[in-house]
Scaffold this active site. Sequence first.
Site, PDB file in Angstrom:
ATOM      1  N   LYS C  78       0.853  -1.190   0.000  1.00 15.95           N
ATOM      2  CA  LYS C  78       0.000   0.000   0.000  1.00 15.95           C
ATOM      3  C   LYS C  78       0.887   1.236   0.000  1.00 15.95           C
ATOM      4  O   LYS C  78       1.929   1.254   0.672  1.00 15.95           O
ATOM      5  CB  LYS C  78      -0.895  -0.006   1.251  1.00 15.95           C
ATOM      6  N   SER C 155      -9.722   2.277   2.880  1.00 18.32           N
ATOM      7  CA  SER C 155      -8.777   2.944   2.017  1.00 18.32           C
ATOM      8  C   SER C 155      -7.811   2.009   1.295  1.00 18.32           C
ATOM      9  O   SER C 155      -7.246   2.390   0.287  1.00 18.32           O
ATOM     10  CB  SER C 155      -7.971   3.939   2.830  1.00 18.32           C
ATOM     11  N   SER C 179      -9.999   0.280   7.177  1.00 17.83           N
ATOM     12  CA  SER C 179      -9.371   0.387   5.865  1.00 17.83           C
ATOM     13  C   SER C 179      -8.732  -0.895   5.345  1.00 17.83           C
ATOM     14  O   SER C 179      -8.333  -0.957   4.192  1.00 17.83           O
ATOM     15  CB  SER C 179      -8.316   1.495   5.869  1.00 17.83           C
TER      16      SER C 179
END
Lengths: 490, 100, 487
Positions: C78, C155, C179
């Site tokens: 990420k 997210s 997330s």
Amino acid sequence: MTETLNLKPGQIKGTSGIWEMVIGLEIHAQISSKSKLFSGASASFGSDANSSVSLVDAAMPGMLPVINKFCVEQAVKTGLALNAKINNISVFDRKNYFYADLPQGYQISQFTKPIVGEGEIIIDLDSENQTVVGIERLHLEQDAGKSLHDQHPTKSFIDLNRTGVALMEIVSKPDIRSPQEAGAYVKKIRSILRYIGACDGNMEEGSLRADCNVSVRRPGDEFGTRCEIKNLNSIRFIIQAIQSEAERQVDIIESGGKINQETRLFDTSTGETRSMRSKEDAHDYRYFPDPDLLPLEFSNEWVAEIKETLPELPDSLKKRLIKDFGITPYDASVLVEEKEYTDFYIKAANGVDGKLTANWMITELFGALKKENLTLENSPVSPENLGKLVGLISKGIISGKIAKDVFSEMMISKKSPAEIVREKGLEQVSDDKEILKLIDKVILENQEKVKDYLGGKDKLFGFFVGQVMKLSQGKANPGLVNKLLKENLK
Amino acid sequence: MSSIKSIVDIPTVNKIARLARLEILEKNKQNLTNDLNNILEFVAQLNEVDTSNVEPLASVTGHKLPLRNDEVTDGNIGELVLQNAPETSSGFFVVPKVIE
Amino acid sequence: MSDFLKLDLLGASIALKNKEISSVELTNAYINAIEKTSSLGAYLDVQADYALEMANRSDKKIQQGTAGPLEGIPIGVKDMFCTKNIKTTASSKILENFYPTYESTVTQNLWNDGAVMLGKLSCDEFAMGSSNETAAKGNVINPWSKTNPMSPGGSSGGSAAAVAARSALAATGTDTGGSIRQPAAFCGITGLKPTYGRCSRWGIVAFSSSLDQAGPLTRTVSDAALMLNSMAGYDVKDSTSANISMPDLMTYLDNSIKGKKIGIPKEYTQDGISQDIMKFYESSINWLKDSGAEIVPVSLPHTKYALPVYYIIAPAEASSNLARYDGVRYGARNEAATLDEMYELTRGNGFGDEVKRRIMIGTYVLSSGYYDAYYLKAQKVRRLIKEDFENVFKNVDYLLTPSTPTTAFELGQKQDPLTMYLNDIFTVPASLAGVPGISIPVGLDSSGLPVGVQLIANSFDEPGLINVARTLEKCADFNLIPDGAAK
């Protein structure tokens, strides 16, 4: 005129009467740690720009603070030395504001729960008077970086070397009533910090700075609106800035104006304070507990361990010097101002007259060092030699006057006083016969004056003493000269 | 303690944006104002909760703040520190002139 | 589908160690898969050459018998994790040219254990969002999308989409209020948020420091265990990191859950939950019961206040954490005559709308006159929420809840920020309490979109969490692959 004479220190005679100053100080003391408060970068700088900077100090994304144990210990130590309450649980908060030399966009400080709470210290105002100043709190915080505004016409240059260096902010209560008291307070705090080794106290290099909160009021009235003078880095400036700021406030109030609470800077060239433009913005620091850190907790046992390591502090040392060496409280307070002074003095006064040693150290040695721009640390006169000089005087081997010459020589040659006295033949003449020879000579050469003296001009006695001393090149024992002259001028 | 009851207007948005150093375009201000009011109204539910005897919770971790030894372990990485900077000069970060 | 892509992390790891496949072959298969699925937009940056170099090194280590637990396993990262000399943007324009000179602790742990880095994965800007739509470089498409493009959740939307689409064998994520778990649920994969303090936050772009926690997104619970084994660990550089060792999670996978008490919180089954989700939730309860667990109805009375608390605390911390993006030391800068103007333009231009909205809210709730009413109040209610969990864990071992109130929604569907926030209603409470949670896929809804359920354990009970999740996973036997996956 009489009224002016009656003004106490810190009072101002305005057109409408007498005003009193109310002063509170925030001292920022750089902790003498090797590394920074929350990063492993070196806390000593002076090196190249941005060299003592870690990624944490530069607030790179994802960087996190880890607190320095030594800095916590120093805060506790200082708290103990200030007779203050140590808080076993304290909290680090973020103080949020934007500035070019504040990389995180916040300063890590302590707001609601500081590591040290209320305390108090005694300060010496002069030879007789002392006063107590309350300590409101002491907390740990990060220093900011440095902005250089004079390197480029439209740019400022930013150096983060100082960023994140550990500071203790020591906040006084608004107990101070004159610029001189403020000066004495700073001196005392500095002395304590240096004794315990928490801060080197070097104001020129910025290791110790003060923000002064100043307001004026009618004696006994409520506090007035205060202004904060930022970042004063000498005791002289602190005294000047407070005086000038208080006078400015009196002028404004007396001409019908109002004081705006604001941050001001002291202009050393004009000796006046001015408003800080960059701080005009209404501030809202949005303090909140730093979620990257947990509450700082420690045990009473740990505090007790730190207490064990505290050296003897100035107040206690002062009492000891008065008791052991018979010196005046004022001399003692001067001698405990710095740890080095005390150490030097105790060595020098070993086995000789303590009072005389104190006099010589404070008047002659400090005076000579100041003149030569030297510190006690690199004094050419060692404590042992100062003691020996005092010994020579006490034993009557040299007069005080000759001692001054010997001392001057010691400042240059580093020789022992006995050596100098021997080499230059400066021993005091205390032999009756020798002195009588000189007296005879003076009487013989000044028959007229002898007549006048015997005719009642008593004042001439000093003249004869002077002549004998001169003739002896200052070596004659003045007491003996007096005695023998009196006996012979009959 | 005051309870949650506040309405944000455009002057407030301007003030907050100034504190946060955020340029908000004129055309977006009304929408932003509405959004903030909606969110603030939503969080105002907390008024229902009696917290009179509750200590605030800042951290969920149970452990004490760790202390590190006072050693120089970092620094002297000027190049790395400056590497991503938009503007530098002779080892300094450079910003528009600041007037104190 | 390439045979390589069929292997899950555990399977690939065994095949690598048995030298049935090489890491270079496996990594090449994933690089191809990334190309084939590039229209999903999961990757912001693909590091093909670097990945092959790492794979090569891994193959040598396997040959030499010095392989680490994740040796040769190609994973995605990420973009919230700072990766040394590899662009790290947190999906934000303000960091569009940031090349960290350091590696986050969590990713370093993974590389130390032999993992191979495929590239950086998209996410919501600064991890603020629940749909990946706030990413500066555009949307990520859920590989389960039918006719219209769906959101992968957020997210960690890029991470979830990549793992679901078989363009990464596993991925790292960060979870502040859901997330990891919510996108995992939307994409039909496993997402684990560990206990706060389990994984170091050092080198992860901070959003909300008291909530942020790294974790894995994987195809299976075993894979999550393998990943977390490597990611977790005490870090002296993170003061909030827990000095509590975690046992090898793999040894807990197949324990019996007989007699374990599973709490079913009544507050998690209120209005607004889709029928399909309720159906699978109920199935999950039965599966666990059938596996020998005792089902206990419980109550966490302050659950409904979790979202309001979260939307005060997270923005407040974010408003401060994001102050460092000021155009001075890194990132984008908009030139201006004065420093303040430079700040305002840089930040106004560099941050997207959602980030600005949260900075504004955060600044407001901390500002003078509002601090007590909002921030302090939220901290107090946060304590009550944490106490809810503490109380309930006195009586039960785990909690079972739905992961999300709905399955994946269409991109662009939720325009109103508040509606978007409601997505995290089931994931936020565990974040506020700091306890670990895992979302695993249990089936498809009537539109063919994955449904996830969440298991929550007490702090530092990841071993138990993995155990019960693996049990449920076996019962659900969800092994479908989305149409959008690499073939």
